[in-house]
Design an enzyme around this catalytic site. Structure first.
Site, PDB file in Angstrom:
ATOM      1  N   PRO A  73       0.800  -1.226   0.000  1.00 37.09           N
ATOM      2  CA  PRO A  73       0.000   0.000   0.000  1.00 37.09           C
ATOM      3  C   PRO A  73       0.831   1.274   0.000  1.00 37.09           C
ATOM      4  CG  PRO A  73      -0.087  -1.071   2.132  1.00 37.09           C
ATOM      5  CD  PRO A  73       0.557  -2.044   1.187  1.00 37.09           C
ATOM      6  N   ASN A  74       0.332   2.238  -0.762  1.00 34.86           N
ATOM      7  CA  ASN A  74       0.862   3.607  -0.850  1.00 34.86           C
ATOM      8  C   ASN A  74       2.165   3.719  -1.642  1.00 34.86           C
ATOM      9  OD1 ASN A  74      -1.258   4.757   0.801  1.00 34.86           O
ATOM     10  ND2 ASN A  74      -0.298   3.670   2.508  1.00 34.86           N
ATOM     11  N   ARG A  86       5.082  10.973  -2.332  1.00 28.97           N
ATOM     12  CA  ARG A  86       4.771  10.620  -0.952  1.00 28.97           C
ATOM     13  C   ARG A  86       5.994  10.859  -0.059  1.00 28.97           C
ATOM     14  NH1 ARG A  86       4.622   4.449   1.340  1.00 28.97           N
ATOM     15  NH2 ARG A  86       3.917   4.981   3.422  1.00 28.97           N
ATOM     16  N   TYR A 121      11.084   8.879   1.570  1.00 31.62           N
ATOM     17  CA  TYR A 121      11.124   7.831   0.540  1.00 31.62           C
ATOM     18  C   TYR A 121      11.837   8.255  -0.745  1.00 31.62           C
ATOM     19  CZ  TYR A 121       7.776   5.651   3.687  1.00 31.62           C
ATOM     20  OH  TYR A 121       7.203   5.098   4.795  1.00 31.62           O
ATOM     21  N   ASN A 177       8.051  -5.669  -0.685  1.00 34.07           N
ATOM     22  CA  ASN A 177       7.933  -4.460   0.123  1.00 34.07           C
ATOM     23  C   ASN A 177       6.462  -4.342   0.467  1.00 34.07           C
ATOM     24  OD1 ASN A 177       7.783  -2.024   1.361  1.00 34.07           O
ATOM     25  ND2 ASN A 177       8.991  -0.901  -0.146  1.00 34.07           N
ATOM     26  N   ALA A 236       3.030  -0.772   4.928  1.00 27.96           N
ATOM     27  CA  ALA A 236       2.546  -0.819   6.313  1.00 27.96           C
ATOM     28  C   ALA A 236       2.025  -2.203   6.703  1.00 27.96           C
ATOM     29  CB  ALA A 236       1.468   0.239   6.515  1.00 27.96           C
ATOM     30  N   ASP A 295       1.283 -15.719   6.739  1.00 28.67           N
ATOM     31  CA  ASP A 295       0.761 -17.078   6.505  1.00 28.67           C
ATOM     32  C   ASP A 295       0.810 -17.449   5.027  1.00 28.67           C
ATOM     33  OD1 ASP A 295       0.284 -17.508   9.161  1.00 28.67           O
ATOM     34  OD2 ASP A 295      -1.888 -17.265   9.058  1.00 28.67           O
ATOM     35  N   GLU A 323      12.416  -9.590   2.407  1.00 31.04           N
ATOM     36  CA  GLU A 323      11.671  -8.407   2.851  1.00 31.04           C
ATOM     37  C   GLU A 323      12.477  -7.160   2.494  1.00 31.04           C
ATOM     38  OE1 GLU A 323      10.784  -8.434   7.040  1.00 31.04           O
ATOM     39  OE2 GLU A 323      10.370  -6.281   7.063  1.00 31.04           O
ATOM     40  N   HIS A 360      12.536  -2.717   2.328  1.00 31.75           N
ATOM     41  CA  HIS A 360      11.991  -1.384   2.638  1.00 31.75           C
ATOM     42  C   HIS A 360      12.939  -0.333   2.092  1.00 31.75           C
ATOM     43  CE1 HIS A 360       9.112  -3.260   5.275  1.00 31.75           C
ATOM     44  NE2 HIS A 360      10.116  -3.950   5.792  1.00 31.75           N
ATOM     45  N   ARG A 366      13.074   4.422  12.680  1.00 32.23           N
ATOM     46  CA  ARG A 366      11.829   5.201  12.654  1.00 32.23           C
ATOM     47  C   ARG A 366      10.949   4.846  13.861  1.00 32.23           C
ATOM     48  NH1 ARG A 366       9.243   4.790   6.907  1.00 32.23           N
ATOM     49  NH2 ARG A 366       8.068   6.576   7.742  1.00 32.23           N
ATOM     50  N   ARG A 387       7.154   0.517  13.611  1.00 32.51           N
ATOM     51  CA  ARG A 387       7.778   0.001  12.385  1.00 32.51           C
ATOM     52  C   ARG A 387       8.901  -0.999  12.688  1.00 32.51           C
ATOM     53  NH1 ARG A 387       5.499   3.442   8.397  1.00 32.51           N
ATOM     54  NH2 ARG A 387       5.133   5.497   9.250  1.00 32.51           N
TER      55      ARG A 387
HETATM   56  C1  DQA Z   1       8.134   1.028   3.829  1.00 32.66           C
HETATM   57  C2  DQA Z   1       8.229   1.221   5.350  1.00 32.66           C
HETATM   58  C3  DQA Z   1       6.878   1.003   5.993  1.00 32.66           C
HETATM   59  O1  DQA Z   1       6.969   1.200   7.388  1.00 32.66           O
HETATM   60  C4  DQA Z   1       5.872   1.993   5.434  1.00 32.66           C
HETATM   61  O2  DQA Z   1       4.599   1.752   5.999  1.00 32.66           O
HETATM   62  C5  DQA Z   1       5.810   1.982   3.957  1.00 32.66           C
HETATM   63  C6  DQA Z   1       7.069   1.915   3.216  1.00 32.66           C
HETATM   64  C7  DQA Z   1       9.479   1.376   3.131  1.00 32.66           C
HETATM   65  O3  DQA Z   1       9.642   0.968   1.980  1.00 32.66           O
HETATM   66  O4  DQA Z   1      10.319   2.073   3.713  1.00 32.66           O
HETATM   67  O5  DQA Z   1       4.763   2.111   3.362  1.00 32.66           O
HETATM   68  O6  DQA Z   1       7.848  -0.338   3.551  1.00 32.66           O
END
Ligand code: DQA
Length: 147
Positions: free
Chosen positions: A10-11, A18, A23, A74, A77, A87, A98, A100, A107, A111
């Protein structure tokens, strides 16, 4: 040909506009282009998707079975909340890295918790868009080591 799936949560479709102070200014389309160039250079096949929906991400993890050899995730959130994604990863048995953009450990405390880390082969965070290239290299290394 080894195939890698990169999934963005998301986002992340709003990258570039953003919170650029957190970011950066690179858009998700630019990150995808970087990833495609990296995959080509390493002779890897690549799929790249984004969804704001937890269920859609679960579906894409399920669909990766038999199609892709590893997943770079990625989860945005959902990293910090989603037992469903954790799962799904356990259920398909594919290696997951994983990822980010930001260093989540530097942060807010919420997180620092990751449900994905519990089932991931490794974590890359804090290197901005470059992290995607690093994750592709790390996945290739992981898959070659497993051969
Ligand atoms: C994120 C870090 C997460 O905490 C955050 O909610 C994001 C972006 C990152 O790429 O730094 O949406 O995954």
């Amino acid at each position: 040909m080894t195939s890698i799936l990169i999934l963005n949560g998301p986002n992340l479709n709003l990258l570039g506009q953003r919170q650029p102070e957190v970011y950066g200014a690179t858009t998700l389309a630019e990150i995808e282009a970087m990833c495609r160039a990296k995959a080509d250079a390493l002779s890897l096949s690549l799929a790249f998707h984004q969804s704001n929906s937890e269920g859609a991400l679960v579906d894409m993890i399920h669909a990766a079975q038999g199609t892709h050899d590893g997943i770079i995730l990625n989860a945005g959130a959902y990293t910090h909340t989603s037992i469903a994604l954790m799962d799904a990863i356990t259920s398909v048995g594919l290696p997951v890295i994983e990822l980010h953009l930001s260093n989540v450990h530097a942060r807010e405390e919420f997180r620092h918790i990751s449900f994905i880390s519990k089932v991931a082969v490794g974590v890359i965070c804090g290197f901005g868009p470059k992290g995607y290239e690093l994750a592709i290299e790390a996945m290739r290394h992981h898959l070659e080591a497993a051969d």
